[in-house]
Write a protein that holds these residues in place. Structure first.
Motif, PDB file in Angstrom:
ATOM      1  N   LEU A   1       0.754  -1.156   0.129  1.00  0.00           N
ATOM      2  CA  LEU A   1      -0.019   0.006  -0.007  1.00  0.00           C
ATOM      3  C   LEU A   1       0.803   1.240   0.039  1.00  0.00           C
ATOM      4  O   LEU A   1       0.514   2.194  -0.497  1.00  0.00           O
ATOM      5  CB  LEU A   1      -1.176   0.104   1.143  1.00  0.00           C
ATOM      6  N   SER A   2       2.140   1.199   0.657  1.00  0.00           N
ATOM      7  CA  SER A   2       2.786   2.272   0.410  1.00  0.00           C
ATOM      8  C   SER A   2       3.397   2.781  -0.655  1.00  0.00           C
ATOM      9  O   SER A   2       3.919   3.691  -0.769  1.00  0.00           O
ATOM     10  CB  SER A   2       3.969   2.081   1.652  1.00  0.00           C
ATOM     11  N   PHE A   3       3.453   1.906  -1.419  1.00  0.00           N
ATOM     12  CA  PHE A   3       3.836   1.981  -2.844  1.00  0.00           C
ATOM     13  C   PHE A   3       2.923   2.593  -3.923  1.00  0.00           C
ATOM     14  O   PHE A   3       3.293   3.414  -4.971  1.00  0.00           O
ATOM     15  CB  PHE A   3       4.344   0.849  -3.524  1.00  0.00           C
ATOM     16  N   LEU A   4       1.530   2.643  -3.247  1.00  0.00           N
ATOM     17  CA  LEU A   4       0.514   3.037  -4.256  1.00  0.00           C
ATOM     18  C   LEU A   4       0.001   4.479  -3.970  1.00  0.00           C
ATOM     19  O   LEU A   4      -0.987   4.651  -3.414  1.00  0.00           O
ATOM     20  CB  LEU A   4      -0.855   2.185  -4.213  1.00  0.00           C
ATOM     21  N   THR A   5       1.171   5.393  -4.181  1.00  0.00           N
ATOM     22  CA  THR A   5       0.809   6.723  -3.832  1.00  0.00           C
ATOM     23  C   THR A   5       1.159   7.563  -5.169  1.00  0.00           C
ATOM     24  O   THR A   5       2.095   7.208  -5.788  1.00  0.00           O
ATOM     25  CB  THR A   5       1.530   7.309  -2.539  1.00  0.00           C
ATOM     26  N   LEU A   6       0.678   8.854  -5.056  1.00  0.00           N
ATOM     27  CA  LEU A   6       1.208   9.537  -6.275  1.00  0.00           C
ATOM     28  C   LEU A   6       2.531  10.018  -6.047  1.00  0.00           C
ATOM     29  O   LEU A   6       3.525  10.371  -7.033  1.00  0.00           O
ATOM     30  CB  LEU A   6       0.254  10.960  -6.257  1.00  0.00           C
TER      31      LEU A   6
ATOM     32  N   VAL B   1       8.318   1.977  -9.028  1.00  0.00           N
ATOM     33  CA  VAL B   1       8.004   1.004  -8.034  1.00  0.00           C
ATOM     34  C   VAL B   1       6.374   1.039  -8.033  1.00  0.00           C
ATOM     35  O   VAL B   1       5.847   0.037  -7.910  1.00  0.00           O
ATOM     36  CB  VAL B   1       8.449   1.649  -6.626  1.00  0.00           C
ATOM     37  N   LYS B   2       5.978   2.181  -8.398  1.00  0.00           N
ATOM     38  CA  LYS B   2       4.454   2.292  -8.343  1.00  0.00           C
ATOM     39  C   LYS B   2       3.923   1.440  -9.401  1.00  0.00           C
ATOM     40  O   LYS B   2       2.810   0.557  -9.424  1.00  0.00           O
ATOM     41  CB  LYS B   2       4.160   3.780  -8.536  1.00  0.00           C
ATOM     42  N   GLY B   3       4.437   1.314 -10.518  1.00  0.00           N
ATOM     43  CA  GLY B   3       4.110   0.411 -11.700  1.00  0.00           C
ATOM     44  C   GLY B   3       3.984  -0.876 -11.408  1.00  0.00           C
ATOM     45  O   GLY B   3       3.110  -1.724 -11.831  1.00  0.00           O
TER      46      GLY B   3
ATOM     47  N   LYS C   1      -9.124   2.799  -2.335  1.00  0.00           N
ATOM     48  CA  LYS C   1      -9.070   4.314  -2.538  1.00  0.00           C
ATOM     49  C   LYS C   1      -7.792   4.653  -3.194  1.00  0.00           C
ATOM     50  O   LYS C   1      -7.687   5.539  -4.018  1.00  0.00           O
ATOM     51  CB  LYS C   1      -8.693   4.738  -1.055  1.00  0.00           C
ATOM     52  N   ALA C   2      -6.737   3.689  -3.162  1.00  0.00           N
ATOM     53  CA  ALA C   2      -5.288   4.099  -3.645  1.00  0.00           C
ATOM     54  C   ALA C   2      -5.468   3.999  -5.398  1.00  0.00           C
ATOM     55  O   ALA C   2      -4.843   4.766  -6.129  1.00  0.00           O
ATOM     56  CB  ALA C   2      -4.434   3.249  -3.162  1.00  0.00           C
ATOM     57  N   LEU C   3      -6.390   2.964  -5.706  1.00  0.00           N
ATOM     58  CA  LEU C   3      -6.574   2.790  -7.130  1.00  0.00           C
ATOM     59  C   LEU C   3      -7.256   3.976  -7.929  1.00  0.00           C
ATOM     60  O   LEU C   3      -7.022   4.319  -8.834  1.00  0.00           O
ATOM     61  CB  LEU C   3      -7.314   1.552  -7.356  1.00  0.00           C
ATOM     62  N   VAL C   4      -8.271   4.303  -7.090  1.00  0.00           N
ATOM     63  CA  VAL C   4      -8.882   5.526  -7.510  1.00  0.00           C
ATOM     64  C   VAL C   4      -8.189   6.980  -7.431  1.00  0.00           C
ATOM     65  O   VAL C   4      -8.232   7.619  -8.521  1.00  0.00           O
ATOM     66  CB  VAL C   4     -10.189   5.704  -6.549  1.00  0.00           C
ATOM     67  N   THR C   5      -7.209   7.023  -6.457  1.00  0.00           N
ATOM     68  CA  THR C   5      -6.367   8.179  -6.485  1.00  0.00           C
ATOM     69  C   THR C   5      -5.241   7.992  -7.586  1.00  0.00           C
ATOM     70  O   THR C   5      -5.191   9.143  -8.161  1.00  0.00           O
ATOM     71  CB  THR C   5      -5.665   7.962  -5.035  1.00  0.00           C
ATOM     72  N   LEU C   6      -4.825   6.872  -8.068  1.00  0.00           N
ATOM     73  CA  LEU C   6      -3.895   6.692  -8.971  1.00  0.00           C
ATOM     74  C   LEU C   6      -4.445   6.970 -10.331  1.00  0.00           C
ATOM     75  O   LEU C   6      -3.579   6.924 -11.465  1.00  0.00           O
ATOM     76  CB  LEU C   6      -3.018   5.630  -8.821  1.00  0.00           C
ATOM     77  N   THR C   7      -5.833   7.262 -10.589  1.00  0.00           N
ATOM     78  CA  THR C   7      -6.184   7.276 -11.777  1.00  0.00           C
ATOM     79  C   THR C   7      -5.752   8.770 -12.339  1.00  0.00           C
ATOM     80  O   THR C   7      -6.457   9.276 -13.375  1.00  0.00           O
ATOM     81  CB  THR C   7      -7.876   7.194 -12.048  1.00  0.00           C
TER      82      THR C   7
END
Length: 342
Positions: A11-16, A22-24, A51-57
């Motif tokens: 989850l810590s990798f899934l941020t803007l 890493v995020k990819g 929530k992270a998926l929605v944010t990363l759109t």
């Protein structure tokens, strides 16, 4: 699945702010999870990942955004994820905001997600409410749908199934049937839209649902000689179901009969090969050539069927469906076994 420690690290990798590489890898892993039922059910219990998926759109990387939308399509195909997606995230707000952008390249994926989420009435109401709350309204969705080339980067065909799903709600049907808005007249041409079965089927489904409001005015038109029958059997079946709903009232039956629908159905029946469509056609013909119901039962939509009769009818319908499938399989078997012509 992941341990609590592994899930926290992922989850810590899934941020803007996280590095793109890493995020990819992280979004790719999540996308893999959404490809099977167990993975989807695991994510159902992890709202932070949703929530992270929605944010990363909103991520600057097109590849990452693409993975996120693909994952959200997979998740929205699972009914058990519908409420977590609309209640635990700001998904609907973001989807509608981006849908209004004529330059947004992922608009088709948005339409698919909205179509998935609106299949069942509970979440369909959430989708409809979000439209109203954002002051977009169904009229804007219809306008976008009917504006060819609104988005040069997306076809928006899946707005058709979205409209069809929304019209399971009485308030959506009321909007579509508002004579002052002329929505029906705008949608009718798309029943013959050759470029997309999805768009065509969505409109036919919308019209069929609107026929549940049996005060629907009938707008039958003369067709040119080069008019072709609908290619898709599912859409042909929906069209017959629409006509069936129009015959629910005495006035509707009279209008359909006066338009000489029966001889058209008679010729159609000779041509049709799909057993499910043939069955729907035969049920319509039975209404068209049958006697009028007795006084007080003219409106077939309001007739109360005794419980035992209803159960018997369901049993007969199930047997009919099983027999049709059996006949279809037998026909396909004979076709496969027949020798090829020289």
């Amino acid at each position: 699945m992941l341990s609590d420690g592994e899930a926290k690290e992922l989850l810590s990798f899934l941020t803007l702010e996280m590095r793109a590489d890493v995020k990819g890898q992280a979004t790719g892993y999540i996308l893999g999870l959404t490809g099977n039922r167990d993975g989807c059910r695991y994510l159902q219990t992890k709202p932070d990942f949703l929530k992270a998926l929605v944010t990363l759109t909103r991520d600057p990387s097109i590849a990452i955004v693409k993975d996120c939308y693909h994952a959200l399509i997979n998740l929205s195909a699972d009914e058990t994820l519908h409420q977590p997606l609309v209640k635990e995230t700001h998904l609907l707000d973001i989807l509608f905001q981006n849908l209004l952008d004529p330059e947004y390249m992922f608009a088709d994926r948005i339409c698919t997600i909205l179509s998935n989420l609106s299949r069942h009435e509970r979440t369909c109401r959430d989708v409809f409410s979000a439209l109203q709350e954002q002051k977009i309204g169904l009229d804007k969705v219809v306008e976008i749908f009917c504006t060819e080339g609104f988005n040069k980067k997306a076809s928006l065909h899946y707005l058709g199934p979205l409209l069809s799903n929304l019209t399971q709600l009485p308030e959506a049907r009321q909007f579509i049937l508002d004579k002052d808005r002329c929505v029906i007249q705008r949608l009718l041409p798309y029943t013959q839209y050759e470029e997309s079965t999805t768009r065509r089927g969505g409109v036919v489904g919308t019209l069929r649902n609107c026929c549940f409001a049996y005060s629907l005015p009938v707008d039958l038109q003369y067709l040119p000689e080069d008019k072709k029958r609908e290619d898709d059997p599912d859409i042909r079946k929906m069209l017959l179901e629409t006509l069936m709903l129009l015959t629910a009232t005495k006035v509707g039956r009279q209008i359909v009969k006066n338009k000489n629908v029966y001889p058209i159905m008679r010729e159609f029946h000779k041509w049709e090969k799909d057993p499910h469509v043939i069955s729907a056609c035969e049920k319509l013909v039975q209404v068209l050539i049958g006697d009028e119901p007795e006084a007080g039962m003219e409106n077939l939509m309001e007739v109360e069927i005794p419980k035992d009769v209803e159960e018997k009818l369901k049993e007969l319908d199930t047997k009919e469906q099983e027999q049709m499938e059996k006949d279809k399989q037998e026909s396909e078997k004979q076709l496969n076994e027949s020798p090829e012509s020289l």
